[in-house]
Motif scaffolding. Structure first.
Motif, mmCIF file in Angstrom:
data_model
loop_
_atom_site.group_PDB
_atom_site.id
_atom_site.type_symbol
_atom_site.label_atom_id
_atom_site.label_comp_id
_atom_site.label_asym_id
_atom_site.label_seq_id
_atom_site.Cartn_x
_atom_site.Cartn_y
_atom_site.Cartn_z
ATOM 1 N N PRO A 252 -2.155 8.260 -3.846
ATOM 2 C CA PRO A 252 -3.834 8.184 -4.318
ATOM 3 C C PRO A 252 -4.306 9.360 -4.940
ATOM 4 O O PRO A 252 -3.790 10.633 -4.546
ATOM 5 C CB PRO A 252 -4.259 7.926 -2.459
ATOM 6 N N GLU A 296 -6.625 3.672 -4.316
ATOM 7 C CA GLU A 296 -6.045 3.634 -2.999
ATOM 8 C C GLU A 296 -6.913 2.357 -2.384
ATOM 9 O O GLU A 296 -7.792 1.871 -2.997
ATOM 10 C CB GLU A 296 -6.730 4.700 -2.087
ATOM 11 N N ASP A 479 -3.556 0.598 2.184
ATOM 12 C CA ASP A 479 -3.013 2.048 2.592
ATOM 13 C C ASP A 479 -3.749 2.586 3.681
ATOM 14 O O ASP A 479 -3.219 3.079 4.728
ATOM 15 C CB ASP A 479 -3.455 3.101 1.316
#
Lengths: 766, 260, 385
Positions: A252, A296, A479
């Protein structure tokens, strides 16, 4: 029969009691008083609170879960031998669904009713059923015991289904979901031979399309049949080509979207006729803070009414925030409505909608809708530029360019959703909010759309907010996870943090309520009482306190008075709870694996199966379940799905996308409830534990338990639900919560004796 | 001291419309009586007509609607549907002429004028034609509404549930379908009033029945301002009160509204 | 003086023969419709049911009758032949040798010709007034349904006010000489006729703002055509002298539009409130479309099914209203050949002569019935999709 929509199944203009009473009145010709008594009894049996009041209310005064319970009660009042449940829980929230499933299972045993459970949710079937029949395009393609079908499936379609749903343990980077290619054939366009042939990777010309494929028995499996000619030649463990794409996990990047103390209140006039007066405040979002970084995936999880859709609206500018901050790439946007945002910002945050049938305007062609979006986002200078870009977008979402001229009604649900995705990414969005983008699609299509979304996200380094109630999908692709309940974020953290203890009590319940289609998974059963409170009238203090099972472990009733602080559990893991660290630490994982999934499943008997396949059979006939051997427990699970012989409704249902059905066992109420459910006996050890230490067990009960061969804490600690129920019945002692408690106490006692007990429960055993 | 405007009624010389608030409607120039004296008997006469129209129209319309909607797509349904479409296409001045031609001119069964009804009281002979003419237009409309509503209700799942309980078809229709199906037509019937008022005017003029509509037309065509004003006020009042009744009745029929 | 008469068969054949242009036109239409049934969408589907075919045929029949009225009708609708006063059907007018197929009326005019010419009046005013009512109702209903809140409350209140007011009173008020002499009707016409222009300008403006050349052409055409019609209709000052409308006709036009636009308003408002909850509307909002674009280009096209059905029903309803106006002698000239006036004239003498009353009665009934059948079939077909 029990249907999907409980509300629609009840007459809105009649009181519940009247509707229930009708059944005994017609069937048994009893007096009104008797009918009322029976109805009341049944309402109690489906565990509805305050049955007298329920009987006097109208259907709309009940919540969805309660309505479904009433419908079940109504079905049971006529003492049916067979109950048909058509997706009874799809319209309900997960935690409510868990309660209904529990109830249905219990009632089936209690009244000895066989059940046919129609569902597309494989996990639910695993939890409720004994035998399963998989249907595809109007035919049963595989039938057998749940364990056989789930672990040793012998039909490519069944396997395709399992590969297209995310199971715990699957990882988006290592093993992506594998969608079944192609589409379900329309009832009048079915191919010759195997209906699944055109979509099957094992398709063999000349064999599979030669003629009608019969149901073939599978040697070595008890009453397991498959409508596949090649099941003994296929290597059932081989993955299709390209399925094992070993993708690099994405790092990310910088924070893209930051939300700080966001609040959204609605003011609703309490009395709409006269207006004014007192207004009620609906707190749709309360103190929402989280951050999403570039490329992300942040999942926002919660049930209906938790405020996730409101959050999406605020982000997109359809609503403005009451308070707090939303920062998109360093630009505060919380109080700018979408009309006032500049084109860059509007294009920067886009949305993929839930309902594929609603997401495209049925009056405009697909191409023109995308071109309009491009025009709005100032992409391209001329019309030709935009058309070119539109065609590229179609390529991106893997649709043929000819689709540009089509009208939305010519597209299937999955294709529409792809167009929706193309539209969202048209202006190179920085953040895409996906509101349950696949929940309305067929299982086999879900995988394809999910993978597509993630591919594009990976390519464009987009931040994705994935709104969902389905934790298994979330676990697969997110995530970070944000769990919401009644407008509050109750827990947030990375996916691993959320799915492993310590949990927030709500997350724990949510996790346990999710049906998982994996036989090797063991789950703790936590069934929440009651329904989700209305956002109009939220409980005081902690939003979850009305249903929380840990409430009594917080001293002083703080849960009811104050909203808990956001507790930092380290590494960006937050939980909105009063519980002490000790209690949190003692939590056990809800989902655990029984044993590592067996990798090789031999059981390949080539010669014999060949012989079996030559056995001639009547066209399309499902071999009736071999009767005789176990007549009592065997149920009539034969779902006739031969095209033509089945009712239109049924064919329709399957045409809608490969449904599965299964039946639970027939069990007369008086029959012994399966020996497997009986607690393990043992001989009296030299030093039996003092079972009386468990609160709730007196000397009398201790003696009876000893009679049953139960002497140690360890034995009780090992009890599963089935054993608890058995004991329940055997001791003729009602109320299973207490037995739950016994097991918990026994576990503590077995682990560390009195000390451990005191640590966990904070008091001495008796 | 100004002399009264009219010799036949006691009124100030200057027109004073505020009197309406006190129940004083002024004077009619056409009939040469105070407005109230003319208006209220006329209203009473119209009330009798409306009563009979309702008595005929509502049960017939509901019956047709329920019968047609009960089993969608059958021959009965199609026949009744086309029949009700035909009646909606027949306004009062059309059906009035047709009925008068058939029953009064050709067959001679009924009286083509209801003028006698005002003086000698109503009878089958002089009152059937106006009632029939008015009812026929409303029947089609209400029957279609009832049918649509009935068809919708019959496809609901709770009807299926009721069937699965083992109830007979009749019992399902009477106990479960009817009440739900009648909610929508009820509002329609009540909202029909503004339209019925037009019908009243046409029918009363056509059959020379001295009711409210007849008075209205007389007032309008003779520039009788006070009377016209009185008529307008009364009709608006009637319409508004029926709307109120319809809202209250709707709430009574539909338990979902009642609670909120 | 005795006139010769035709027999029953003579009358029937005479009538059928007079309608010859209509039959030819119907045959052509029917042939092409059936031939290309698959390709013409909703209209083609109408031919699948008996109700639909009947509706289409009846509506087309009257449309062509209106178009070819001059050929179909043997006499001038206003011409009086003193000898033919109240003659029975089939009487032959001695001078021209043509028959009074449906007899003569009180003023010795040919009932058949009057019926045929009456269709012209009905088929011009009823659809046109309905279309204007549609424009007014749509333009007001869209924002009311879309925004809700105050705008909605205010507009709905107005609409309910007009709806609750009995139509007949409304007509008496609008068409009474006292009001007709004031400029009120002209003002109202001015207001109503501006709606279509506003509607189309907004329609093009919202969609093609980013393509100035295309927009300029569209706006120019709209304003030119709209302005021309507006001048002609409202001020009777058409520079080319093509469009003109008598103040009487303008009056009933305004009255009918006024009475039926609240109905359209309510339907549009309801449809918009339903459609605005769809995801594609939300999608349009999230890409920053203006509210009017969403109303006109995202919502309205999806409301077209119910609106088309409503327009069919409403033309029928307007026809009935026109008949009512004629019946009470409001607005239309007493010698006008329209059906309502015809019914009024003849119903007074029903005891003596029946035949002048029946043709306009059946004409009106069949036309409204055709429209209703059409609407019913359309509704059924659009529900199938």
């Amino acid at each position: 029969m029990i249907y999907q929509e409980p509300m629609a199944s009840l007459n809105p203009a009649m009181k519940i009691g009247q509707q229930l009473m009708e059944v005994p009145l017609i069937h048994d010709n009893v007096s009104k008083g008797e009918a009322w008594r029976r109805a009341l009894e049944m309402v109690e049996a489906v565990r509805l609170p305050d049955p007298e009041r329920m009987m006097r209310s109208y259907p709309h005064q009940l919540s969805g879960g309660q309505q479904q319970r009433i419908v079940i009660a109504m079905a049971l009042l006529s003492k049916p031998a067979l109950l048909l449940l058509d997706e009874p829980t799809t319209a309900l929230d997960v935690t409510v669904e868990a309660g209904i499933v529990e109830l249905v299972k219990g009632l089936g045993k209690k009244y000895g009713t066989s059940m046919i459970f129609v569902s597309h949710n494989l996990g639910l079937i695993l939890e409720t059923c004994d035998r399963v029949t998989v249907m595809y395009s109007g035919e049963a393609v595989e039938t057998g015991r749940v364990e056989d079908v789930f672990d040793r499936m012998r039909h490519p379609y069944t396997q395709g289904l399992f590969r297209s749903i995310p199971l715990p343990g699957a990882d988006k980077n290592e093993r992506p979901l594998i969608a079944i290619p192609g589409q379900l054939p329309l009832p009048h366009e079915r191919p010759k031979g195997c209906n699944f042939g055109p979509r099957c990777q094992h398709f063999k010309e000349g064999l599979c399309d030669a003629g009608e494929v019969p149901m073939l028995p599978i040697e070595g499996h008890e009453r397991h049949h498959s409508r596949c000619l090649r099941f003994d030649e296929i290597d059932w463990n081989a993955l299709p080509e390209g399925a094992l794409a070993d993708k690099q996990p994405i790092e990310p990047g910088k924070p893209m979207l930051r939300i700080e103390n966001l609040k959204k209140y609605y003011h609703v006039a309490a009395n709409s006729i006269f207006g004014g007066g007192d207004t009620k405040t609906v707190k749709a979002n309360e103190q929402i803070s989280f951050e999403a970084r570039e490329s992300e995936t942040v999942a926002i999880v919660g049930e209906s009414g938790c405020g996730k859709s409101t959050l999406a609206k605020v982000l997109l500018g359809l609503e403005t925030a009451t308070d707090g901050e939303v920062v998109l790439a360093n630009e505060p946007i919380q109080s700018t409505a979408v009309e006032d945002r500049d084109t860059g910002t509007v294009a920067g945050i886009q949305m993929v909608f839930q309902n594929p049938f609603d997401t495209l305007n049925p009056s405009h062609s697909v191409g023109s809708q995308i071109v309009r979006t491009l025009e709005k986002f100032n992409v391209g200078k001329t019309l030709a530029d935009r058309r070119q870009r539109m065609l590229e977008l179609l390529d991106l979402v893997k649709l043929p360019r000819a689709f540009a001229e089509r009208m939305p009604r010519q597209l299937s649900g999955g294709q529409k959703q792809r167009i929706g995705v193309a539209r969202a990414f048209a202006g190179n969005a920085k953040v895409v909010v996906a509101d349950e983008p696949v929940s309305a699609l067929d299982v086999s299509v879900q995988a394809a759309v999910t993978e597509l979304l993630m591919d594009i996200q990976r390519k464009n380094k987009t931040t994705m907010l994935f709104i969902s109630h389905d934790l298994s999908v979330v676990r697969y692709l997110a995530d970070r996870v944000v769990v919401m309940y009644l407008g509050h974020i109750v827990e947030q953290g990375t996916t691993d943090q959320i799915f492993a203890p310590p949990y927030h009590p709500y997350t724990e319940a949510l996790l346990s309520a999710i049906p998982i289609a994996d036989t090797s998974v063991r789950k703790k059963h936590i069934v929440l009482e009651g329904d989700i409170p209305s956002a109009m009238n939220p409980p005081s203090g902690c939003p979850f306190q009305t249903r929380c099972r840990y409430k009594d472990q917080v001293p002083g009733g703080k849960c009811e008075r104050e909203v808990p602080p956001l507790k930092d559990l380290g590494d960006g893991h937050f939980s909105l709870c009063w519980l002490d660290d000790d209690v949190l630490k003692s939590m056990e994982p809800v989902i655990s694996f029984d044993a590592p999934r067996k990798t090789g499943k031999p059981a390949r008997r080539q010669g014999k199966a060949k012989a079996a396949s030559q056995k001639p059979k009547a066209k399309g006939e499902i071999r009736p379940i071999a009767g005789g051997r176990k007549p009592v427990r065997a149920s009539a699970a034969g779902l006739s799905a031969v095209p033509g012989s089945s009712s239109p409704k049924r064919v329709q249902a399957e045409a809608g996308g490969g449904r599965q059905a299964a039946s639970t066992r027939v069990k007369p109420a008086t029959a012994k409830i399966g020996k497997d459910a009986k607690p393990a006996r043992m001989r009296k050890p030299k030093q039996p534990d003092d079972l009386k230490l468990i609160s709730g067990v007196g000397p009398k009960l201790e003696a009876r338990l000893n009679d049953l061969g139960v002497y140690t804490f360890a034995q009780i600690a090992a009890w599963k639900k089935a054993e608890r129920d058995w004991v329940d019945d055997h001791l003729s002692f009602k109320g299973h919560i207490e037995r739950d408690d016994w097991v918990k106490q026994a576990k503590a006692l077995a682990r560390g004796g009195v000390e451990e007990y005191m640590r966990v429960f904070g008091k001495k055993p008796r | 001291m100004a002399s009264p405007r009219f010799s036949y009624c006691d009124e100030p010389a200057e027109p004073y419309y505020g009197g309406i608030l006190q129940g004083d409607f002024g004077c009619s120039t056409k009939f040469k009586v105070p407005v109230a004296e003319k208006l209220f008997p006329a209203l009473g006469a119209t009330g009798i007509l409306m009563f009979w129209v309702m008595v005929v129209m509502v049960p017939v319309a509901l019956l047709i609607g329920v019968l047609a909607g009960m089993r969608e797509g059958t021959r009965t349904d199609r026949t009744l549907s086309v029949a009700s479409i035909a009646t909606t296409a027949t306004p009062e001045y059309v059906s009035g002429v047709i009925f008068a031609v058939i029953f009064a001119s050709w067959l001679g069964w009924l009286n083509g004028s209801a003028a006698t009804a005002t003086r000698q009281g109503i009878s089958f002979y002089n009152f059937t034609l106006p009632v029939m003419t008015m009812a026929i237009y409303g029947i089609g409309y209400i029957a279609r509404m009832t049918r649509a509503s009935m068809v919708e209700v019959m496809t609901q799942q709770y009807i299926r549930t009721a069937r699965l309980k083992g109830l007979g078809f009749r019992a399902v229709v009477i106990k479960h379908a009817l009440r739900n199906a009648l909610i929508a037509p009820f509002t329609v019937i009540m909202l029909q009033f503004p339209w019925l008022l037009t019908g009243v005017v046409i029918v009363e003029v056509m059959f020379r029945y001295q009711g409210f509509g007849f008075t209205l037309v007389e007032a309008a065509s003779n520039n009788d301002i006070d009377l016209l004003l009185g008529c307008s006020l009364v009709s608006v009042f009637v319409v508004l009160s029926t709307q109120l009744i319809s809202d209250v009745g709707y709430a009574y029929l539909n338990p979902r509204i009642r609670v909120q | 003086m005795q006139v010769e008469t035709l027999g029953t068969f003579g009358i029937i054949f005479g009538v059928l023969a007079r309608f010859w242009p209509v039959w030819i036109a119907l045959a052509v239409i029917l042939f092409f419709s059936l031939r290309f049934r698959e390709r013409i969408g909703l209209y083609g589907q109408l031919f699948e049911t008996g109700v639909g075919v009947a509706g289409v045929l009846i509506c087309f029949f009257w449309l062509f009758t209106a178009l070819f009225a001059a050929t179909v009708a043997p006499f001038d609708p206003l011409a009086q032949f003193p000898i033919m006063k109240n003659v029975l059907p089939g009487a032959i007018e001695p001078e021209s040798g043509q028959a009074f197929l449906f007899g003569g009326d009180r003023l010795a005019r040919d009932v058949f010709s009057r019926m045929v010419y009456g269709s012209q009046i009905v088929l011009i005013i009823a659809p046109a007034a309905t279309l204007f009512a549609l424009m007014v109702g749509t333009t007001l209903g869209l924002p009311a349904g879309y925004y809700g809140g105050r705008i909605d409350s205010f507009l709905s209140f107005l609409a309910n006010l007009v709806l609750a007011f009995p139509v007949i009173l409304l007509f008496y008020l609008l068409v009474t000489p006292g009001i007709r002499e004031t400029p009120i009707p002209q003002w109202m016409a001015g207001v109503f006729f501006i709606f279509p222009i506003v509607f189309f300008v907004t329609l093009f403006w919202t969609r093609y703002r980013s393509r100035p050349q295309l927009l300029a052409i569209q706006l120019a055409v709209t304003l030119l055509v709209g302005g021309w019609a507006y001048l002609g209709l409202v001020f009777d000052a058409d520079p080319l002298g093509i469009i003109s409308i008598s103040s009487n006709q303008l009056n009933i036009f305004v009255a009918v539009v006024f009475a039926s636009s609240p109905g359209v308003f309510r339907i549009v408002r309801g449809l918009v409130m339903d459609i605005k909850t769809r995801d594609y509307v939300a999608a349009a909002q999230t890409r920053g479309e203006t509210p009017w674009y969403i109303m006109l280009w995202e919502v309205l096209p999806n409301a077209r099914g119910p609106l088309i059905v409503d327009v069919c029903l409403r033309i029928g309803y307007t026809t009935i209203l026109l008949g009512t106006l004629g019946y009470f002698g409001l607005g239309l000239a007493p010698e006008s050949p329209d059906w309502g006036t015809g019914i009024k004239e003849s119903s007074r003498l029903l005891r003596a002569y029946v035949h002048p009353a029946l043709p306009p009665v059946f004409a009106l009934m069949s036309f409204v019935l055709g429209l209703n059948l059409l609407a019913d079939a359309l509704r059924e077909q659009s529900l199938k999709d």
